[in-house]
Motif scaffolding. Sequence first.
Motif, PDB file in Angstrom:
ATOM      1  N   ASP A  23      53.893 -56.420   1.444  1.00  0.00           N
ATOM      2  CA  ASP A  23      52.610 -55.972   1.987  1.00  0.00           C
ATOM      3  C   ASP A  23      52.154 -54.719   1.236  1.00  0.00           C
ATOM      4  OD1 ASP A  23      52.765 -57.997   3.878  1.00  0.00           O
ATOM      5  OD2 ASP A  23      53.363 -56.668   5.526  1.00  0.00           O
ATOM      6  N   THR A  24      50.855 -54.480   1.223  1.00  0.00           N
ATOM      7  CA  THR A  24      50.290 -53.279   0.626  1.00  0.00           C
ATOM      8  C   THR A  24      49.791 -52.373   1.740  1.00  0.00           C
ATOM      9  OG1 THR A  24      49.671 -54.480  -1.373  1.00  0.00           O
ATOM     10  CG2 THR A  24      48.557 -52.385  -0.984  1.00  0.00           C
ATOM     11  N   VAL A  25      50.125 -51.093   1.634  1.00  0.00           N
ATOM     12  CA  VAL A  25      49.739 -50.133   2.671  1.00  0.00           C
ATOM     13  C   VAL A  25      49.028 -48.938   2.032  1.00  0.00           C
ATOM     14  CG1 VAL A  25      51.634 -50.783   4.198  1.00  0.00           C
ATOM     15  CG2 VAL A  25      51.961 -48.910   2.597  1.00  0.00           C
ATOM     16  N   THR A  26      48.239 -48.256   2.843  1.00  0.00           N
ATOM     17  CA  THR A  26      47.611 -47.001   2.460  1.00  0.00           C
ATOM     18  C   THR A  26      48.126 -45.950   3.432  1.00  0.00           C
ATOM     19  OG1 THR A  26      45.626 -48.147   1.694  1.00  0.00           O
ATOM     20  CG2 THR A  26      45.423 -45.793   2.152  1.00  0.00           C
ATOM     21  N   LEU A  27      48.809 -44.965   2.894  1.00  0.00           N
ATOM     22  CA  LEU A  27      49.421 -43.948   3.746  1.00  0.00           C
ATOM     23  C   LEU A  27      48.449 -42.808   4.014  1.00  0.00           C
ATOM     24  CD1 LEU A  27      52.953 -43.856   2.097  1.00  0.00           C
ATOM     25  CD2 LEU A  27      52.228 -45.106   4.141  1.00  0.00           C
ATOM     26  N   PRO A  28      48.401 -42.353   5.268  1.00  0.00           N
ATOM     27  CA  PRO A  28      47.504 -41.248   5.629  1.00  0.00           C
ATOM     28  C   PRO A  28      48.154 -39.891   5.358  1.00  0.00           C
ATOM     29  CG  PRO A  28      48.611 -42.039   7.591  1.00  0.00           C
ATOM     30  CD  PRO A  28      49.076 -42.917   6.439  1.00  0.00           C
ATOM     31  N   SER A  29      47.392 -38.848   5.530  1.00  0.00           N
ATOM     32  CA  SER A  29      47.954 -37.502   5.437  1.00  0.00           C
ATOM     33  C   SER A  29      48.871 -37.276   6.638  1.00  0.00           C
ATOM     34  CB  SER A  29      46.844 -36.459   5.398  1.00  0.00           C
ATOM     35  OG  SER A  29      46.113 -36.486   6.603  1.00  0.00           O
ATOM     36  N   LEU A  30      49.679 -36.229   6.549  1.00  0.00           N
ATOM     37  CA  LEU A  30      50.616 -35.937   7.625  1.00  0.00           C
ATOM     38  C   LEU A  30      50.722 -34.434   7.823  1.00  0.00           C
ATOM     39  CD1 LEU A  30      52.812 -37.026   9.609  1.00  0.00           C
ATOM     40  CD2 LEU A  30      54.456 -36.649   7.761  1.00  0.00           C
ATOM     41  N   THR A  31      50.576 -34.003   9.065  1.00  0.00           N
ATOM     42  CA  THR A  31      50.837 -32.611   9.401  1.00  0.00           C
ATOM     43  C   THR A  31      52.336 -32.484   9.611  1.00  0.00           C
ATOM     44  OG1 THR A  31      48.675 -32.352  10.432  1.00  0.00           O
ATOM     45  CG2 THR A  31      50.376 -30.737  11.018  1.00  0.00           C
ATOM     46  N   LEU A  32      52.952 -31.638   8.813  1.00  0.00           N
ATOM     47  CA  LEU A  32      54.394 -31.449   8.891  1.00  0.00           C
ATOM     48  C   LEU A  32      54.753 -30.543  10.062  1.00  0.00           C
ATOM     49  CD1 LEU A  32      55.067 -31.002   5.074  1.00  0.00           C
ATOM     50  CD2 LEU A  32      55.334 -33.080   6.446  1.00  0.00           C
ATOM     51  N   LEU A  33      56.002 -30.599  10.455  1.00  0.00           N
ATOM     52  CA  LEU A  33      56.464 -29.811  11.590  1.00  0.00           C
ATOM     53  C   LEU A  33      56.377 -28.307  11.341  1.00  0.00           C
ATOM     54  CD1 LEU A  33      59.463 -32.035  12.657  1.00  0.00           C
ATOM     55  CD2 LEU A  33      57.345 -31.668  13.942  1.00  0.00           C
ATOM     56  N   ASP A  34      56.329 -27.907  10.060  1.00  0.00           N
ATOM     57  CA  ASP A  34      56.191 -26.484   9.749  1.00  0.00           C
ATOM     58  C   ASP A  34      54.726 -26.044   9.725  1.00  0.00           C
ATOM     59  OD1 ASP A  34      55.196 -27.469   7.354  1.00  0.00           O
ATOM     60  OD2 ASP A  34      56.845 -26.713   6.126  1.00  0.00           O
ATOM     61  N   GLY A  35      53.811 -26.964  10.066  1.00  0.00           N
ATOM     62  CA  GLY A  35      52.390 -26.649  10.130  1.00  0.00           C
ATOM     63  C   GLY A  35      51.616 -26.944   8.864  1.00  0.00           C
ATOM     64  N   LYS A  36      52.306 -27.180   7.757  1.00  0.00           N
ATOM     65  CA  LYS A  36      51.627 -27.517   6.504  1.00  0.00           C
ATOM     66  C   LYS A  36      51.156 -28.969   6.578  1.00  0.00           C
ATOM     67  CE  LYS A  36      54.485 -24.349   3.871  1.00  0.00           C
ATOM     68  NZ  LYS A  36      55.649 -24.249   3.020  1.00  0.00           N
ATOM     69  N   THR A  37      50.214 -29.320   5.719  1.00  0.00           N
ATOM     70  CA  THR A  37      49.717 -30.692   5.660  1.00  0.00           C
ATOM     71  C   THR A  37      50.120 -31.322   4.345  1.00  0.00           C
ATOM     72  OG1 THR A  37      47.847 -30.221   7.105  1.00  0.00           O
ATOM     73  CG2 THR A  37      47.671 -32.168   5.711  1.00  0.00           C
ATOM     74  N   LEU A  38      50.661 -32.502   4.435  1.00  0.00           N
ATOM     75  CA  LEU A  38      50.960 -33.309   3.250  1.00  0.00           C
ATOM     76  C   LEU A  38      49.775 -34.263   3.112  1.00  0.00           C
ATOM     77  CD1 LEU A  38      53.235 -33.693   1.180  1.00  0.00           C
ATOM     78  CD2 LEU A  38      54.219 -35.384   2.714  1.00  0.00           C
ATOM     79  N   PRO A  39      48.880 -34.008   2.156  1.00  0.00           N
ATOM     80  CA  PRO A  39      47.689 -34.847   2.045  1.00  0.00           C
ATOM     81  C   PRO A  39      48.027 -36.251   1.543  1.00  0.00           C
ATOM     82  CG  PRO A  39      47.804 -33.334   0.196  1.00  0.00           C
ATOM     83  CD  PRO A  39      48.952 -32.990   1.111  1.00  0.00           C
ATOM     84  N   ALA A  40      47.165 -37.176   1.869  1.00  0.00           N
ATOM     85  CA  ALA A  40      47.366 -38.557   1.405  1.00  0.00           C
ATOM     86  C   ALA A  40      47.487 -38.601  -0.115  1.00  0.00           C
ATOM     87  CB  ALA A  40      46.216 -39.442   1.887  1.00  0.00           C
ATOM     88  N   SER A  41      46.846 -37.674  -0.810  1.00  0.00           N
ATOM     89  CA  SER A  41      46.919 -37.648  -2.276  1.00  0.00           C
ATOM     90  C   SER A  41      48.336 -37.362  -2.778  1.00  0.00           C
ATOM     91  CB  SER A  41      45.945 -36.603  -2.828  1.00  0.00           C
ATOM     92  OG  SER A  41      46.284 -35.306  -2.353  1.00  0.00           O
ATOM     93  N   ALA A  42      49.201 -36.799  -1.930  1.00  0.00           N
ATOM     94  CA  ALA A  42      50.595 -36.534  -2.323  1.00  0.00           C
ATOM     95  C   ALA A  42      51.361 -37.825  -2.569  1.00  0.00           C
ATOM     96  CB  ALA A  42      51.298 -35.705  -1.254  1.00  0.00           C
TER      97      ALA A  42
END
Length: 157
Positions: A23-42
């Motif tokens: 299957d093909t997926v598109t992953l969203p951004s994620l707010t990490l537990l330390d408060g930083k955001t891992l953007p979908a572009s990562a």
Amino acid sequence: MAIVLSMVAMLASAPAQAVEVGDTVTLPSLTLLDGKTLPASAFKDRTVIVEYWASWCPFCAQQNPHLQKLYEATRGKPIQIVTLSIDKKPADAVDYLKAHGYTFPAGMETPAWQAALGKRRGLPELYVIGRNGKVLRKEVGEMFGEDVAALADYAGK
């Protein structure tokens, strides 16, 4: 009209089907537990390893030390590791990470991630997603240390 609206609401709230290999997926951004955001572009142009876990899961407790080693071993390689806790309270996940000294990126499961990867089948649950968004591997249940270490071979796929 009311029947149609209630059917649409039921479908919208129905759990997504489990994502499978191929299957093909598109992953969203994620707010990490330390408060930083891992953007979908990562996740763009990188192999992404996603692990679902919980602080109370004994199988996760066995697998996460191996995932931490993989995280350390793949720094600087085109692999992005991201983990999603299903704990009810983020504080439980934060305490777990601190108690074990884990530094891999961790956030809480969100509706956006549920929509992207579908319904879980167990814990831990791990996905390897290629640079093109295709699911290359899916593992439900604890993996042996050497199998987790071998995930580094997916770099660049």
